[in-house]
Design a protein around this motif. Structure first.
Motif, mmCIF file in Angstrom:
data_model
loop_
_atom_site.group_PDB
_atom_site.id
_atom_site.type_symbol
_atom_site.label_atom_id
_atom_site.label_comp_id
_atom_site.label_asym_id
_atom_site.label_seq_id
_atom_site.Cartn_x
_atom_site.Cartn_y
_atom_site.Cartn_z
ATOM 1 N N GLY A 55 0.871 -1.173 0.000
ATOM 2 C CA GLY A 55 0.000 0.000 0.000
ATOM 3 C C GLY A 55 0.905 1.218 0.000
ATOM 4 N N LEU A 56 2.048 1.085 0.695
ATOM 5 C CA LEU A 56 3.055 2.139 0.669
ATOM 6 C C LEU A 56 3.510 2.358 -0.774
ATOM 7 N N SER A 57 3.585 1.266 -1.549
ATOM 8 C CA SER A 57 4.038 1.400 -2.935
ATOM 9 C C SER A 57 3.086 2.291 -3.733
ATOM 10 N N ALA A 58 1.787 2.257 -3.375
ATOM 11 C CA ALA A 58 0.839 3.118 -4.092
ATOM 12 C C ALA A 58 1.123 4.589 -3.804
ATOM 13 N N VAL A 59 1.509 4.880 -2.536
ATOM 14 C CA VAL A 59 1.808 6.269 -2.157
ATOM 15 C C VAL A 59 3.081 6.743 -2.874
ATOM 16 N N VAL A 60 4.078 5.866 -2.933
ATOM 17 C CA VAL A 60 5.316 6.204 -3.644
ATOM 18 C C VAL A 60 5.030 6.347 -5.142
ATOM 19 N N ASN A 161 -5.170 15.955 -5.391
ATOM 20 C CA ASN A 161 -4.583 14.737 -5.932
ATOM 21 C C ASN A 161 -5.129 13.482 -5.244
ATOM 22 N N GLU A 162 -6.336 13.618 -4.695
ATOM 23 C CA GLU A 162 -7.047 12.451 -4.152
ATOM 24 C C GLU A 162 -6.332 11.819 -2.975
ATOM 25 N N LEU A 163 -5.653 12.636 -2.163
ATOM 26 C CA LEU A 163 -4.938 12.091 -1.010
ATOM 27 C C LEU A 163 -5.593 12.560 0.288
ATOM 28 N N VAL A 164 -5.421 11.740 1.332
ATOM 29 C CA VAL A 164 -5.952 12.047 2.662
ATOM 30 C C VAL A 164 -4.779 12.024 3.634
ATOM 31 N N ILE A 165 -4.528 13.131 4.342
ATOM 32 C CA ILE A 165 -3.405 13.137 5.296
ATOM 33 C C ILE A 165 -3.738 12.248 6.488
ATOM 34 N N GLY A 166 -4.941 12.375 6.997
ATOM 35 C CA GLY A 166 -5.356 11.532 8.115
ATOM 36 C C GLY A 166 -4.941 12.096 9.456
ATOM 37 N N ARG A 180 9.090 30.990 1.531
ATOM 38 C CA ARG A 180 7.827 30.326 1.216
ATOM 39 C C ARG A 180 8.110 29.120 0.329
ATOM 40 N N PRO A 181 7.284 28.074 0.340
ATOM 41 C CA PRO A 181 6.213 27.888 1.306
ATOM 42 C C PRO A 181 6.786 27.682 2.703
ATOM 43 N N CYS A 182 6.054 28.106 3.703
ATOM 44 C CA CYS A 182 6.617 28.047 5.048
ATOM 45 C C CYS A 182 6.140 26.839 5.843
ATOM 46 N N VAL A 183 5.362 25.952 5.235
ATOM 47 C CA VAL A 183 4.953 24.731 5.946
ATOM 48 C C VAL A 183 5.324 23.505 5.125
ATOM 49 N N VAL A 184 5.872 22.503 5.782
ATOM 50 C CA VAL A 184 6.100 21.202 5.158
ATOM 51 C C VAL A 184 5.431 20.137 6.025
ATOM 52 N N ILE A 185 4.697 19.268 5.358
ATOM 53 C CA ILE A 185 4.054 18.172 6.079
ATOM 54 C C ILE A 185 5.044 17.014 6.156
ATOM 55 N N VAL A 186 5.248 16.497 7.349
ATOM 56 C CA VAL A 186 6.205 15.400 7.530
ATOM 57 C C VAL A 186 5.447 14.136 7.946
ATOM 58 N N ASP A 187 6.152 13.036 8.073
ATOM 59 C CA ASP A 187 5.508 11.751 8.414
ATOM 60 C C ASP A 187 4.415 11.385 7.419
ATOM 61 N N CYS A 188 4.763 11.452 6.147
ATOM 62 C CA CYS A 188 3.755 11.243 5.107
ATOM 63 C C CYS A 188 3.437 9.782 4.842
ATOM 64 N N ASP A 189 4.156 8.859 5.480
ATOM 65 C CA ASP A 189 3.832 7.460 5.173
ATOM 66 C C ASP A 189 2.503 7.040 5.790
ATOM 67 N N ALA A 190 1.871 7.931 6.561
ATOM 68 C CA ALA A 190 0.527 7.625 7.068
ATOM 69 C C ALA A 190 -0.550 8.152 6.122
ATOM 70 N N ILE A 191 -0.107 8.769 5.028
ATOM 71 C CA ILE A 191 -1.073 9.325 4.074
ATOM 72 C C ILE A 191 -1.772 8.203 3.309
ATOM 73 N N ARG A 192 -2.982 8.464 2.868
ATOM 74 C CA ARG A 192 -3.792 7.438 2.221
ATOM 75 C C ARG A 192 -4.318 7.990 0.910
ATOM 76 N N ILE A 193 -4.446 7.098 -0.067
ATOM 77 C CA ILE A 193 -5.069 7.508 -1.320
ATOM 78 C C ILE A 193 -6.562 7.333 -1.172
ATOM 79 N N LYS A 194 -7.288 8.381 -1.512
ATOM 80 C CA LYS A 194 -8.747 8.352 -1.409
ATOM 81 C C LYS A 194 -9.288 7.119 -2.138
ATOM 82 N N GLY A 195 -10.168 6.404 -1.483
ATOM 83 C CA GLY A 195 -10.742 5.222 -2.124
ATOM 84 C C GLY A 195 -9.955 3.955 -1.872
ATOM 85 N N ALA A 196 -8.810 4.072 -1.158
ATOM 86 C CA ALA A 196 -8.024 2.875 -0.843
ATOM 87 C C ALA A 196 -7.798 2.824 0.664
#
Lengths: 319, 237
Positions: A55-60, A161-166, A180-196
């Motif tokens: 499932g991680l492979s889908a995020v990559v 892009n159909e993603l959910v941070i969660g 700028r940009p002044c925010v970076v989201i980290v720990d992205c391996d918990a992200i999910r593709i919408k519908g999966a």
């Protein structure tokens, strides 16, 4: 087409350890470069038993399929897993871009010990006087609005892009104030593709629970509302507050309405990240015209390696 | 937008300052408070969750840092000094009365209060009569609605069998543990390691605090620093 998986031997010799959490350790990976990643890479090695299932492979793969423009925007907004790393046919970790040094603060702790601290957004939630006393930045209201605006932009890009941070929380995003940009989201391996299904079971951090049980783009928007409230209304108990009145002083009537709608129990009431982005842009454009032009981007700096001293468990600079 | 009551975890550290603690051990014990402050300075929203108190005990027991938000403390942290014998009874009695007063105060201030957490650090046997400290411990843990989760930590000549009887709760889903210096270790290093366990417990407990959780988390055995071992109450019979 690029493969989204590489062998551990291709990563080459690892550099110093720069982080450790409950599920993984993070090492510098100075020996490997990738055509599609601009800067240095780190290797996040999962602890045994904490490897995320497939499932991680889908995020990559989702990132690799993006057009170059979108991918470079994504890379500026999120520390996205760029390759899965395997050893002996099993997932051992992921490669991710190194968080740029601008997102770290060189500070002195109350005991007098110098420390390089990742600027997690939790530092935005405490009383600004206290933050300054603890050696962290104490942003102005305008800077806080800019942070909210760039967070909204990051969220909008992911949602489009159909993603959910969660799991949006006090530690999963980092900020800087000088570029700028002044925010970076980290720990992205918990992200999910919408519908999966999620790669790692998506969780709510304490004090970030949305009203509904299932995490979706709508719960991302609720949690973004909590972020705005806590960032714009810092002080005692801000980190646990859900009272939108806390940010009234900073938000014009339209913003107050947006914030209340973000925290609605009804997912359909919540404004999108784009709605927030437009509103915050409107607030920010007027004052910026009168201000001096932004300083040139800082010269590229090499990020020194940090590792844990095995005895004291303190972070020390790798030399 | 319903307003929720904020939840606070009161965290107590009891430190032995009897004569045998002098030297390196006391120096390390004195480093605990600044380390706690540094740890909270790096995770500052935990100041919305955790309050910290230091009690020391020798011939008597004294509150050295009243329960507070340590990041709010402008004054300097107290310095611990040696004070005679090792009265466990005095420590337990003072802890009980502090908990009672502190919890009442926090509730009056509108907070929900988690069960207090206690790290008890000693390097020797109690010098008061056994029935006295046992009665005091009984008063602290049984029939006291706000009894604490009690984590004894022993270094040097502390008696594992004595300390094991102080683990509370000793059994059940929320059972606590005891931390002991392994044989042959330097006692001052062991105190530094215990400080590390205490801080990681404080951070994990504060971070995980949510409705329904126990509010007290101890590190996993594989994450313990070198030279320290974890035990449950049935390890010593």
């Amino acid at each position: 087409m690029r493969s989204h998986t590489i062998g551990l031997h291709e990563v080459g010799p690892l550099g110093g350890q720069i982080g450790a959490g409950g599920q993984a350790k993070v090492f510098l990976a100075p020996a490997i470069t990738l055509d599609d990643v601009a800067g240095p890479l780190v290797y996040k090695q999962y602890k045994p038993g904490h490897e995320p299932p497939h499932g991680l492979s889908a995020v990559v793969a989702r990132r690799l399929r993006m057009d170059v423009m979108t991918r470079s925007r994504l890379d500026r907004l999120a520390a996205w897993p760029v390759r899965i790393v395997e050893q002996g046919g099993a997932v051992s970790g992921v490669l991710m871009p190194l968080i740029p040094s601008g997102f770290f603060e060189n500070r002195v702790l109350p005991s007098g010990q110098p420390k390089r601290t990742l600027r997690e957004v939790q530092h935005l939630f405490i009383d600004p006087g206290r933050a300054a006393r603890l050696g962290m930045p104490a942003p102005t209201d305008a800077e806080r609005l800019t942070v909210c605006r760039d967070f909204a932009a990051a969220l909008h890009l992911l949602h489009r892009n159909e993603l959910v941070i969660g799991d949006i929380n006090a530690k999963n995003a980092v900020f800087r104030l000088d570029a700028r940009p002044c925010v970076v989201i980290v720990d992205c391996d918990a992200i999910r593709i919408k519908g999966a299904a999620a790669v790692v079971r998506q969780l709510n951090a304490p004090d970030w629970e949305p009203p509904e049980d299932t995490l979706s783009q709508a719960t991302d928007l609720y949690k973004f509302g909590l972020f705005v409230l806590r960032c714009l209304g810092p002080g005692p108990m801000a980190s646990v507050s859900r009272d939108p009145a806390r940010a009234d002083a900073v938000l014009a009537p339209e913003g107050r309405k947006l914030l209340r709608a973000s925290l609605s129990r009804r997912p359909a009431d919540r404004p999108t990240a784009q709605d927030w982005g437009r509103y915050l842009d409107g607030l920010l454009i007027a004052p910026r015209r009168q201000s001096t032009p932004p300083p040139p981007p800082p010269a590229a700096t090499s990020t020194p390696g940090w590792k844990r001293d095995p005895r004291t468990k303190r972070w020390v600079q790798a030399t | 937008m319903e307003s929720e009551k904020a939840k606070i975890l009161p965290f107590y550290v009891l430190i032995d300052v009897s004569a045998s603690m002098s030297g390196d051990k006391l120096d390390q014990a004195n480093r605990i408070m600044p380390q706690v402050v540094d740890a909270l300075a790096e995770a500052p929203i935990l100041a919305d969750k955790v309050r910290f108190c230091v009690i020391d005990f020798g011939s008597d027991a004294q509150v050295r840092l009243p329960l507070c938000d340590v990041l709010d403390q402008h004054s300097s942290l107290p310095s611990l000094t040696i004070r005679g014998a090792t009265s466990y009874a005095a420590a337990f009695r003072l802890l009980r009365s502090e908990i009672e007063v502190n919890v009442k105060q926090l509730k009056a201030d509108g907070y929900l209060v988690h069960r207090p957490a206690v790290f008890f650090i000693s390097d020797g046997e109690p010098t008061d009569p056994e029935h006295e400290w046992r009665t005091a411990f009984q008063d602290l843990t049984a029939g006291f609605p706000t009894y604490p989760n009690f984590v004894p930590c022993g270094v040097d000549s502390a008696n594992p069998r004595t300390l094991a009887t102080l683990i509370h709760p000793a059994s059940g889903p929320k059972q606590m543990q005891m931390y002991l210096m392994e044989k042959g270790q330097n006692p001052a290093d062991a105190i530094a390691a215990i400080a590390e366990i205490l801080i990681s417990s404080m951070l994990a407990s504060g971070q995980s605090m949510a409705q329904g959780s126990s509010g007290m988390i101890l590190p996993a055995k594989q994450d313990l620093p070198a030279g320290i071992s974890a035990h449950s109450s049935d390890d010593f019979v």
